[in-house]
Design a protein around this motif. Sequence first.
Motif, short mmCIF file in Angstrom:
data_model
loop_
_atom_site.label_atom_id
_atom_site.label_comp_id
_atom_site.label_asym_id
_atom_site.label_seq_id
_atom_site.Cartn_x
_atom_site.Cartn_y
_atom_site.Cartn_z
N THR A 119 1.42 1.55 9.38
CA THR A 119 2.06 1.39 8.07
C THR A 119 2.30 -0.08 7.77
O THR A 119 2.07 -0.55 6.64
CB THR A 119 3.39 2.16 8.02
OG1 THR A 119 3.14 3.53 8.32
CG2 THR A 119 4.03 2.04 6.65
N ARG A 174 2.57 4.87 0.01
CA ARG A 174 2.50 5.67 1.24
C ARG A 174 2.73 7.13 0.91
O ARG A 174 3.72 7.48 0.25
CB ARG A 174 3.54 5.20 2.25
CG ARG A 174 3.57 5.99 3.55
CD ARG A 174 4.66 5.48 4.47
NE ARG A 174 4.77 6.26 5.69
CZ ARG A 174 5.46 7.39 5.83
NH1 ARG A 174 6.13 7.87 4.78
NH2 ARG A 174 5.49 8.03 6.98
N LEU A 212 -1.79 4.54 1.83
CA LEU A 212 -1.71 5.03 3.21
C LEU A 212 -1.45 6.53 3.18
O LEU A 212 -0.41 6.98 2.68
CB LEU A 212 -0.58 4.32 3.96
CG LEU A 212 -0.37 4.80 5.40
CD1 LEU A 212 -1.52 4.36 6.30
CD2 LEU A 212 0.96 4.29 5.96
N ASP A 221 -0.50 9.19 5.46
CA ASP A 221 0.03 9.34 6.81
C ASP A 221 -0.15 10.76 7.30
O ASP A 221 0.25 11.72 6.64
CB ASP A 221 1.52 8.96 6.82
CG ASP A 221 1.94 8.34 8.13
OD1 ASP A 221 1.10 8.24 9.04
OD2 ASP A 221 3.12 7.94 8.24
#
Length: 332
Positions: free
Chosen positions: A62, A78, A116, A118
């Motif tokens: 991250t 994110r 991102l 995740d």
Amino acid sequence: MKRLRAPAEAADIDHAGEIIAAAGAHLEARVVGQRQLRESLLLALLTGGHILLESAPGLAKTTAAATLAEAIDGTFSRIQCTPDLMPSDIIGSQVYDARAAAFSTRLGPVHANIVLLDEINRAGAKTQSAMLEAMQEKQVTIGGERFELPRPFLVLATQNPLEHEGTYRLPEAQLDRFMFKEVLDYPSPEEEKEILRRVDAGVFDSPAPQARISRDDVKRLVDCARSVYIDPALTDYLVRLVQVTRHPHGVLHPALAAAIDCGASPRASIAMTAGARALALVRGRAFAIPEDVKAIAHRVLRHRIVLGFEADADGLTTDTVVDALLTTVPTP
């Protein structure tokens, strides 16, 4: 007939080197170690590719993504993937406004320069497929209307190889959209000491340094990378590497050849060509060499080669296959 790009000139390479050095310094200020990850981020930025990151938690994934966005003065988003995540949670949706008696479009978090994802393997297949158009076409469709994504646009998706409960296997079609797959390892003792030193000094809590390069600089880098020269002999070499993954018998050791169920697609050749050009530019050259291809071969091929179930029992990995390719296929 489309005209060929003019070869990169020495002045362009020097200017590109200054921009790349500034971006690299920005990444190094926040990301300790992980040299290859930092290099892959720059290569993906120069080529418009995407990266799949596989590692245990806590290895600066991250931080690296957010720092890259800071380095180019871009936006960062994110997205934490969970089984109940819906496609509209990523790309956006239409919302009814009762006062105006009309629908308005609310864009989702995918509309950022650096995204991102995740633990992407925790999202369901329907949600994973929602990213395919965004990653390949650099656009999304909401309510029949197309929305262009900002440029540059780079997706970094992470998956944890240690936990499998509540996860979904990524389909080959989506894996193929990732230019690179990086497998991150733990930091060395010296790197871990440096991490502790920076934590004690409050480096990670302090405001990020001012952006070193602009998005216009990134566009110039992309154009310069595309003009890096690749000799036809080098093209033959990288195509041969990819071809052997599809037809390994008679080239690789019989046990390795029998372990391969499916080879890499033409996207591997495209990614290897673009990646070799970008790596040559990062290393200050206006032409690519075989060492550039070899340096990115594992990153390009490890997620595109499908092995049979017996390979796991025998301890064979796709990295083993790529090692054999680089040893067996003659270098020009």
